[in-house]
Design a protein around this motif. Structure first.
Motif, PDB file in Angstrom:
ATOM      1  N   GLU A  88      26.443  28.958  10.906  1.00 24.83           N
ATOM      2  CA  GLU A  88      26.283  28.309   9.599  1.00 24.83           C
ATOM      3  C   GLU A  88      27.087  27.005   9.561  1.00 24.83           C
ATOM      4  OE1 GLU A  88      24.581  28.005   5.862  1.00 24.83           O
ATOM      5  OE2 GLU A  88      24.188  29.453   7.459  1.00 24.83           O
ATOM      6  N   GLY A  89      28.309  27.052  10.093  1.00 23.04           N
ATOM      7  CA  GLY A  89      29.121  25.849  10.148  1.00 23.04           C
ATOM      8  C   GLY A  89      28.539  24.801  11.075  1.00 23.04           C
ATOM      9  N   ASN A  90      27.988  25.251  12.194  1.00 23.27           N
ATOM     10  CA  ASN A  90      27.394  24.323  13.152  1.00 23.27           C
ATOM     11  C   ASN A  90      26.218  23.568  12.541  1.00 23.27           C
ATOM     12  OD1 ASN A  90      26.958  23.339  16.014  1.00 23.27           O
ATOM     13  ND2 ASN A  90      25.005  24.384  15.671  1.00 23.27           N
ATOM     14  N   LYS A  91      25.407  24.272  11.768  1.00 23.04           N
ATOM     15  CA  LYS A  91      24.250  23.633  11.120  1.00 23.04           C
ATOM     16  C   LYS A  91      24.692  22.515  10.182  1.00 23.04           C
ATOM     17  CE  LYS A  91      21.267  27.736  11.181  1.00 23.04           C
ATOM     18  NZ  LYS A  91      20.666  28.808  10.326  1.00 23.04           N
ATOM     19  N   LEU A  92      25.884  22.662   9.618  1.00 24.98           N
ATOM     20  CA  LEU A  92      26.393  21.667   8.673  1.00 24.98           C
ATOM     21  C   LEU A  92      27.167  20.547   9.360  1.00 24.98           C
ATOM     22  CD1 LEU A  92      27.596  24.150   5.901  1.00 24.98           C
ATOM     23  CD2 LEU A  92      25.617  22.615   5.778  1.00 24.98           C
ATOM     24  N   GLY A  93      27.306  20.639  10.689  1.00 20.64           N
ATOM     25  CA  GLY A  93      27.932  19.562  11.443  1.00 20.64           C
ATOM     26  C   GLY A  93      29.399  19.725  11.763  1.00 20.64           C
ATOM     27  N   TYR A  94      29.952  20.905  11.558  1.00 24.61           N
ATOM     28  CA  TYR A  94      31.367  21.125  11.862  1.00 24.61           C
ATOM     29  C   TYR A  94      31.595  21.102  13.368  1.00 24.61           C
ATOM     30  CZ  TYR A  94      32.362  22.357   7.024  1.00 24.61           C
ATOM     31  OH  TYR A  94      32.529  22.317   5.669  1.00 24.61           O
ATOM     32  N   LYS A  95      32.669  20.437  13.805  1.00 23.12           N
ATOM     33  CA  LYS A  95      32.970  20.321  15.235  1.00 23.12           C
ATOM     34  C   LYS A  95      34.290  20.986  15.617  1.00 23.12           C
ATOM     35  CE  LYS A  95      29.236  18.086  16.183  1.00 23.12           C
ATOM     36  NZ  LYS A  95      28.152  18.805  16.903  1.00 23.12           N
ATOM     37  N   THR A  96      34.969  21.565  14.655  1.00 24.39           N
ATOM     38  CA  THR A  96      36.170  22.349  14.931  1.00 24.39           C
ATOM     39  C   THR A  96      36.084  23.659  14.168  1.00 24.39           C
ATOM     40  OG1 THR A  96      37.649  20.479  15.352  1.00 24.39           O
ATOM     41  CG2 THR A  96      38.671  22.527  14.691  1.00 24.39           C
TER      42      THR A  96
ATOM     43  N   ALA B 225      50.816  13.159  14.307  1.00 28.44           N
ATOM     44  CA  ALA B 225      50.513  14.558  13.999  1.00 28.44           C
ATOM     45  C   ALA B 225      49.284  14.671  13.106  1.00 28.44           C
ATOM     46  CB  ALA B 225      51.710  15.216  13.319  1.00 28.44           C
ATOM     47  N   LEU B 226      48.556  15.767  13.293  1.00 26.04           N
ATOM     48  CA  LEU B 226      47.473  16.132  12.384  1.00 26.04           C
ATOM     49  C   LEU B 226      48.063  17.077  11.350  1.00 26.04           C
ATOM     50  CD1 LEU B 226      44.968  16.585  15.265  1.00 26.04           C
ATOM     51  CD2 LEU B 226      44.576  15.006  13.358  1.00 26.04           C
ATOM     52  N   ILE B 227      48.010  16.686  10.087  1.00 25.17           N
ATOM     53  CA  ILE B 227      48.707  17.414   9.028  1.00 25.17           C
ATOM     54  C   ILE B 227      47.716  17.799   7.937  1.00 25.17           C
ATOM     55  CG2 ILE B 227      50.573  17.349   7.341  1.00 25.17           C
ATOM     56  CD1 ILE B 227      51.918  15.184   9.024  1.00 25.17           C
ATOM     57  N   PRO B 228      47.479  19.089   7.727  1.00 26.01           N
ATOM     58  CA  PRO B 228      46.538  19.495   6.676  1.00 26.01           C
ATOM     59  C   PRO B 228      47.143  19.456   5.280  1.00 26.01           C
ATOM     60  CG  PRO B 228      47.395  21.435   7.805  1.00 26.01           C
ATOM     61  CD  PRO B 228      47.954  20.236   8.528  1.00 26.01           C
TER      62      PRO B 228
ATOM     63  N   ASP C  86      35.566  12.917   7.942  1.00 26.62           N
ATOM     64  CA  ASP C  86      35.197  12.763   9.350  1.00 26.62           C
ATOM     65  C   ASP C  86      34.871  14.144   9.899  1.00 26.62           C
ATOM     66  OD1 ASP C  86      35.321  12.584  12.250  1.00 26.62           O
ATOM     67  OD2 ASP C  86      36.279  10.637  11.998  1.00 26.62           O
ATOM     68  N   MET C  87      33.640  14.350  10.341  1.00 26.90           N
ATOM     69  CA  MET C  87      33.195  15.658  10.814  1.00 26.90           C
ATOM     70  C   MET C  87      33.382  15.843  12.320  1.00 26.90           C
ATOM     71  SD  MET C  87      32.232  17.317   8.169  1.00 26.90           S
ATOM     72  CE  MET C  87      31.261  18.663   8.862  1.00 26.90           C
ATOM     73  N   GLY C  88      34.019  14.874  12.982  1.00 28.24           N
ATOM     74  CA  GLY C  88      34.236  14.988  14.421  1.00 28.24           C
ATOM     75  C   GLY C  88      35.310  16.012  14.760  1.00 28.24           C
ATOM     76  N   ARG C  89      35.596  16.145  16.052  1.00 29.54           N
ATOM     77  CA  ARG C  89      36.610  17.099  16.511  1.00 29.54           C
ATOM     78  C   ARG C  89      37.986  16.768  15.966  1.00 29.54           C
ATOM     79  NH1 ARG C  89      36.292  19.812  21.901  1.00 29.54           N
ATOM     80  NH2 ARG C  89      38.448  19.087  22.065  1.00 29.54           N
ATOM     81  N   GLY C  90      38.263  15.487  15.780  1.00 32.15           N
ATOM     82  CA  GLY C  90      39.556  15.087  15.232  1.00 32.15           C
ATOM     83  C   GLY C  90      40.713  15.485  16.112  1.00 32.15           C
ATOM     84  N   ASP C  91      40.636  15.132  17.393  1.00 27.36           N
ATOM     85  CA  ASP C  91      41.721  15.471  18.317  1.00 27.36           C
ATOM     86  C   ASP C  91      42.949  14.613  18.059  1.00 27.36           C
ATOM     87  OD1 ASP C  91      40.695  17.523  20.236  1.00 27.36           O
ATOM     88  OD2 ASP C  91      39.133  16.028  20.539  1.00 27.36           O
ATOM     89  N   HIS C  92      44.092  15.135  18.496  1.00 28.64           N
ATOM     90  CA  HIS C  92      45.357  14.426  18.380  1.00 28.64           C
ATOM     91  C   HIS C  92      45.333  13.177  19.258  1.00 28.64           C
ATOM     92  CE1 HIS C  92      49.648  13.628  19.303  1.00 28.64           C
ATOM     93  NE2 HIS C  92      49.894  14.156  18.135  1.00 28.64           N
ATOM     94  N   ILE C  93      45.955  12.111  18.785  1.00 28.54           N
ATOM     95  CA  ILE C  93      46.044  10.869  19.552  1.00 28.54           C
ATOM     96  C   ILE C  93      47.166  10.968  20.581  1.00 28.54           C
ATOM     97  CG2 ILE C  93      46.573   8.400  19.407  1.00 28.54           C
ATOM     98  CD1 ILE C  93      45.357   8.389  16.631  1.00 28.54           C
TER      99      ILE C  93
END
Length: 349
Positions: A94-102, A264-267, A333-340
């Motif tokens: 279901e998440g994949n259909k909506l474009g989630y990459k993580t 850092a990736l911070i939620p 941003d629906m990409g993987r959003g990896d750490h820099i």
């Protein structure tokens, strides 16, 4: 104060004494400047993007007895559940259909999910979705176990240290070891995971020294991700009736973490959104750049009750998130959003 904030912004570092001075003397206008500096740092490193993750809470069984958690072993009021591999894959589809990459697979420390079971689940996900990142949030395991899960294809691992003050940690975690917790984080980083740590704001006995311990520990560990959320007391735990953590202090900790760890990736955590209707917006303005939306089966969501009244944003509510982040000049941003520039360097922690 101005000199300390400027040093933090330019050097991404403060001494313990400077941190304690800042925490003890931060006035409202100083706090506003701190937020602005953190926000600008986010823009400089990642741009105005909020990375979206799909969160799947696949088991609420837990062998631990943490004093603040509604899923603790001794809470007999919890209606327990486990998702099968098939149920997990259906939810992720279901998440994949909506474009989630993580996808973030989160659960209590549930011995039912052996290495063999988890390896099979991870491989199935990675074989089905070639370009997604798999994040695990399943607690303490052996280094050998972590290695097996990493080799199966897991990319990231979230393990909040909860507090970097040993005495406080030990008082809240019956039968657990602060040293082992830290060793798990080091093992994960050495293996090659993008590692997430983090802490709870407002634990009983918390002081500015406690908060400084957390920040300095994070600076030494240099994790890829940092989750910071306020304590929300649960009525079926030993912390029942305890005052919730401060939103203001949580935002301050997010800003300080952003400035100490620019990459850092911070939620903007669920707990922050639960205590504040504008938790997402406030979090972004303080330096956050990640949001997790729930893709767990509807019947499971209310059962995953770490605390009461948990704010749940469904994966289908992307439009709502887009509108909210637009208010603070951000975009989804629906990409993987990896750490820099993440690396597995280990400092003396």
């Amino acid at each position: 104060m101005r000199e300390i904030l400027e040093k933090l912004y330019l050097k991404n570092s403060l001494t313990r004494e400077e941190l304690l001075y800042l925490l003890g003397n931060l006035m409202e206008n100083d706090r506003d400047k701190l937020y602005r500096l953190a926000y600008n740092t986010t823009l400089r490193t990642y741009g105005n993007r909020i990375f979206v993750r799909g969160l799947l809470e696949f088991t609420n069984y837990c062998k631990n007895n943490c004093n603040y958690c509604g899923l603790r072993r001794d809470n007999k009021k919890v209606e327990r559940y486990r998702l099968s591999k098939e149920e997990i894959l259906v939810s992720l589809e279901e998440g994949n259909k909506l474009g989630y990459k993580t996808f973030v697979l989160q659960g209590g420390e549930d011995p039912y999910y052996t290495d063999e079971i988890l390896v099979d689940i991870i491989k199935s996900i990675k074989n089905r979705y070639k370009d997604v990142a798999v994040t695990l949030s399943i607690g303490e395991r052996s280094r050998e176990s972590y290695e097996k899960l990493y080799n199966a294809g897991a990319d990231r691992f979230l393990l909040r240290h909860e507090t970097a003050t040993k005495k406080l940690y030990d008082s809240l975690h019956e039968g657990m070891s602060f040293e082992h917790r830290i060793k798990c984080l080091i093992n994960l980083k050495e293996i090659g995971y993008q590692v997430g740590a983090g802490f709870i704001v407002g634990l009983p006995g918390e002081t500015n020294e406690t908060l400084a311990d957390n920040l300095l520990f994070l600076k030494r560990l240099e994790p890829a991700m940092v989750g910071i959320g306020p304590l929300i007391s649960h009525p079926d735990t030993p912390l029942r009736g305890f005052e919730n953590g401060s939103i203001e202090t949580t935002l301050t900790m997010i800003s300080l973490t952003r400035l100490l760890l620019p990459n850092a990736l911070i939620p903007a955590t669920t707990a922050l959104n639960t205590l504040s209707s504008e938790g997402l917006e406030k979090g972004i303005l303080a330096g956050a750049n990640v949001v997790m939306l729930n893709l767990s089966p509807i019947e499971a969501r209310k059962k995953y009750e770490i605390y009461k009244g948990k704010e749940i944003t469904d994966i289908h509510q992307l439009k709502k998130i887009e509108e909210r982040v637009k208010k603070v000049s951000f975009k989804v941003d629906m990409g993987r959003g990896d750490h820099i520039n993440y690396n597995g360097r280990i400092k003396d922690v």
